[in-house]
Design a protein around this motif. Structure first.
Motif, PDB file in Angstrom:
ATOM      1  N   GLN A  15       0.841  -1.203   0.000  1.00  0.00           N
ATOM      2  CA  GLN A  15       0.000   0.000   0.000  1.00  0.00           C
ATOM      3  C   GLN A  15       0.876   1.253   0.000  1.00  0.00           C
ATOM      4  N   ALA A  16       1.913   1.235   0.805  1.00  0.00           N
ATOM      5  CA  ALA A  16       2.785   2.405   0.940  1.00  0.00           C
ATOM      6  C   ALA A  16       3.553   2.716  -0.344  1.00  0.00           C
ATOM      7  N   ILE A  17       3.837   1.703  -1.154  1.00  0.00           N
ATOM      8  CA  ILE A  17       4.586   1.960  -2.389  1.00  0.00           C
ATOM      9  C   ILE A  17       3.679   2.029  -3.618  1.00  0.00           C
ATOM     10  N   GLY A  18       2.367   2.058  -3.386  1.00  0.00           N
ATOM     11  CA  GLY A  18       1.428   2.253  -4.474  1.00  0.00           C
ATOM     12  C   GLY A  18       0.945   0.992  -5.170  1.00  0.00           C
ATOM     13  N   GLU A  19       1.240  -0.158  -4.609  1.00  0.00           N
ATOM     14  CA  GLU A  19       0.774  -1.436  -5.167  1.00  0.00           C
ATOM     15  C   GLU A  19      -0.572  -1.789  -4.542  1.00  0.00           C
ATOM     16  N   LYS A  20      -1.588  -1.019  -4.890  1.00  0.00           N
ATOM     17  CA  LYS A  20      -2.891  -1.137  -4.230  1.00  0.00           C
ATOM     18  C   LYS A  20      -3.557  -2.493  -4.448  1.00  0.00           C
ATOM     19  N   ASP A  21      -3.479  -3.042  -5.658  1.00  0.00           N
ATOM     20  CA  ASP A  21      -4.090  -4.353  -5.906  1.00  0.00           C
ATOM     21  C   ASP A  21      -3.448  -5.430  -5.036  1.00  0.00           C
ATOM     22  N   GLU A  22      -2.116  -5.415  -4.961  1.00  0.00           N
ATOM     23  CA  GLU A  22      -1.428  -6.399  -4.130  1.00  0.00           C
ATOM     24  C   GLU A  22      -1.770  -6.193  -2.656  1.00  0.00           C
ATOM     25  N   ALA A  23      -1.836  -4.955  -2.243  1.00  0.00           N
ATOM     26  CA  ALA A  23      -2.182  -4.662  -0.852  1.00  0.00           C
ATOM     27  C   ALA A  23      -3.556  -5.231  -0.510  1.00  0.00           C
ATOM     28  N   GLU A  24      -4.511  -5.046  -1.408  1.00  0.00           N
ATOM     29  CA  GLU A  24      -5.867  -5.560  -1.171  1.00  0.00           C
ATOM     30  C   GLU A  24      -5.905  -7.083  -1.172  1.00  0.00           C
ATOM     31  N   ARG A  25      -5.174  -7.718  -2.111  1.00  0.00           N
ATOM     32  CA  ARG A  25      -5.122  -9.189  -2.157  1.00  0.00           C
ATOM     33  C   ARG A  25      -4.525  -9.750  -0.867  1.00  0.00           C
ATOM     34  N   CYS A  26      -3.440  -9.148  -0.409  1.00  0.00           N
ATOM     35  CA  CYS A  26      -2.790  -9.626   0.815  1.00  0.00           C
ATOM     36  C   CYS A  26      -3.672  -9.403   2.028  1.00  0.00           C
ATOM     37  N   SER A  27      -4.345  -8.278   2.079  1.00  0.00           N
ATOM     38  CA  SER A  27      -5.252  -7.988   3.185  1.00  0.00           C
ATOM     39  C   SER A  27      -6.394  -8.998   3.226  1.00  0.00           C
ATOM     40  N   GLN A  28      -6.949  -9.319   2.066  1.00  0.00           N
ATOM     41  CA  GLN A  28      -8.032 -10.300   2.005  1.00  0.00           C
ATOM     42  C   GLN A  28      -7.527 -11.703   2.347  1.00  0.00           C
ATOM     43  N   PHE A  29      -6.354 -12.051   1.878  1.00  0.00           N
ATOM     44  CA  PHE A  29      -5.748 -13.346   2.189  1.00  0.00           C
ATOM     45  C   PHE A  29      -5.549 -13.471   3.703  1.00  0.00           C
ATOM     46  N   LEU A  30      -5.080 -12.405   4.341  1.00  0.00           N
ATOM     47  CA  LEU A  30      -4.899 -12.416   5.795  1.00  0.00           C
ATOM     48  C   LEU A  30      -6.237 -12.642   6.494  1.00  0.00           C
ATOM     49  N   ARG A  31      -7.259 -11.901   6.098  1.00  0.00           N
ATOM     50  CA  ARG A  31      -8.573 -12.038   6.738  1.00  0.00           C
ATOM     51  C   ARG A  31      -9.148 -13.435   6.490  1.00  0.00           C
ATOM     52  N   ASP A  32      -8.977 -13.961   5.274  1.00  0.00           N
ATOM     53  CA  ASP A  32      -9.472 -15.309   4.972  1.00  0.00           C
ATOM     54  C   ASP A  32      -8.723 -16.380   5.761  1.00  0.00           C
ATOM     55  N   SER A  33      -7.445 -16.149   6.011  1.00  0.00           N
ATOM     56  CA  SER A  33      -6.620 -17.117   6.734  1.00  0.00           C
ATOM     57  C   SER A  33      -6.903 -17.091   8.224  1.00  0.00           C
ATOM     58  N   SER A  34      -7.059 -15.890   8.772  1.00  0.00           N
ATOM     59  CA  SER A  34      -7.294 -15.738  10.208  1.00  0.00           C
ATOM     60  C   SER A  34      -7.859 -14.351  10.493  1.00  0.00           C
ATOM     61  N   ALA A  35      -9.151 -14.297  10.740  1.00  0.00           N
ATOM     62  CA  ALA A  35      -9.770 -13.012  11.104  1.00  0.00           C
ATOM     63  C   ALA A  35      -9.174 -12.490  12.402  1.00  0.00           C
ATOM     64  N   THR A  36      -8.799 -13.393  13.293  1.00  0.00           N
ATOM     65  CA  THR A  36      -8.180 -12.998  14.562  1.00  0.00           C
ATOM     66  C   THR A  36      -6.854 -12.290  14.300  1.00  0.00           C
ATOM     67  N   ALA A  37      -6.050 -12.832  13.380  1.00  0.00           N
ATOM     68  CA  ALA A  37      -4.775 -12.200  13.033  1.00  0.00           C
ATOM     69  C   ALA A  37      -5.013 -10.837  12.411  1.00  0.00           C
ATOM     70  N   ALA A  38      -5.962 -10.767  11.478  1.00  0.00           N
ATOM     71  CA  ALA A  38      -6.251  -9.483  10.833  1.00  0.00           C
ATOM     72  C   ALA A  38      -6.632  -8.435  11.865  1.00  0.00           C
ATOM     73  N   ASP A  39      -7.481  -8.814  12.787  1.00  0.00           N
ATOM     74  CA  ASP A  39      -7.892  -7.870  13.834  1.00  0.00           C
ATOM     75  C   ASP A  39      -6.716  -7.471  14.731  1.00  0.00           C
ATOM     76  N   ALA A  40      -5.950  -8.461  15.160  1.00  0.00           N
ATOM     77  CA  ALA A  40      -4.813  -8.194  16.046  1.00  0.00           C
ATOM     78  C   ALA A  40      -3.783  -7.298  15.370  1.00  0.00           C
ATOM     79  N   LEU A  41      -3.462  -7.576  14.138  1.00  0.00           N
ATOM     80  CA  LEU A  41      -2.421  -6.838  13.445  1.00  0.00           C
ATOM     81  C   LEU A  41      -2.897  -5.451  12.993  1.00  0.00           C
ATOM     82  N   ASN A  42      -4.201  -5.303  12.808  1.00  0.00           N
ATOM     83  CA  ASN A  42      -4.762  -3.996  12.456  1.00  0.00           C
ATOM     84  C   ASN A  42      -5.113  -3.178  13.692  1.00  0.00           C
ATOM     85  N   GLY A  43      -4.822  -3.707  14.867  1.00  0.00           N
ATOM     86  CA  GLY A  43      -5.033  -2.965  16.101  1.00  0.00           C
ATOM     87  C   GLY A  43      -6.457  -2.954  16.619  1.00  0.00           C
ATOM     88  N   ALA A  44      -7.274  -3.911  16.206  1.00  0.00           N
ATOM     89  CA  ALA A  44      -8.656  -3.962  16.710  1.00  0.00           C
ATOM     90  C   ALA A  44      -8.644  -4.345  18.185  1.00  0.00           C
TER      91      ALA A  44
END
Length: 140
Positions: free
Chosen positions: A110-139
């Protein structure tokens, strides 16, 4: 009574093996670069490097470290029976290095402008572990 596996439930969670020596080195304060050099297949060392460099304002370097750890983690997941989808539980400590790399890759992309990759990785993280996504995003 006979027990049958539920074939509609989806894949079982994948649990990566522990790497005690590498983990203990990081926990003892050994530099992440030294741990990664000695144990290049250990995703937590790459995740630590990616996090440290991102925090220091070096998104491209963070991206490179995160991508390395991500690919090393994918290799281990496949060797552990993962078929390209299914849960990778955050609650299983050895999975955290891979999941942190996935988060770091999304953030650096996301920081280097690779928005599609950023979104794919974010979705992969959430699909793999919603708990991880929440923890790493500071929820909370």
């Amino acid at each position: 009574m006979e027990s049958h596996e539920n074939l509609l439930a989806g894949p079982l969670p994948t649990r990566l093996p522990d790497h005690p020596e590498a983990r203990e080195m990081l926990e003892a304060g050994t530099k992440a670069a030294d741990v990664a050099a000695r144990f290049p297949a250990y995703p937590a060392a790459w995740a630590t490097l990616a996090e440290d460099y991102f925090a220091a304002g070096h998104a491209v370097t963070s991206y490179a470290f995160a991508r390395t750890g991500y690919h090393r983690g994918l290799d281990q997941l496949r060797r552990s029976g993962w078929k390209g989808h299914g849960p990778i539980p955050w609650e299983h400590e050895p999975n955290r290095g891979f999941l942190r790399c996935l988060f770091a890759l999304s953030r650096a992309a996301q920081a280097i402008g690779e928005k599609d990759e950023a979104e794919r990785c974010s979705q992969f993280l959430r699909d793999s572990s919603a708990t991880a996504a929440d923890a790493l995003n500071g929820a909370p």
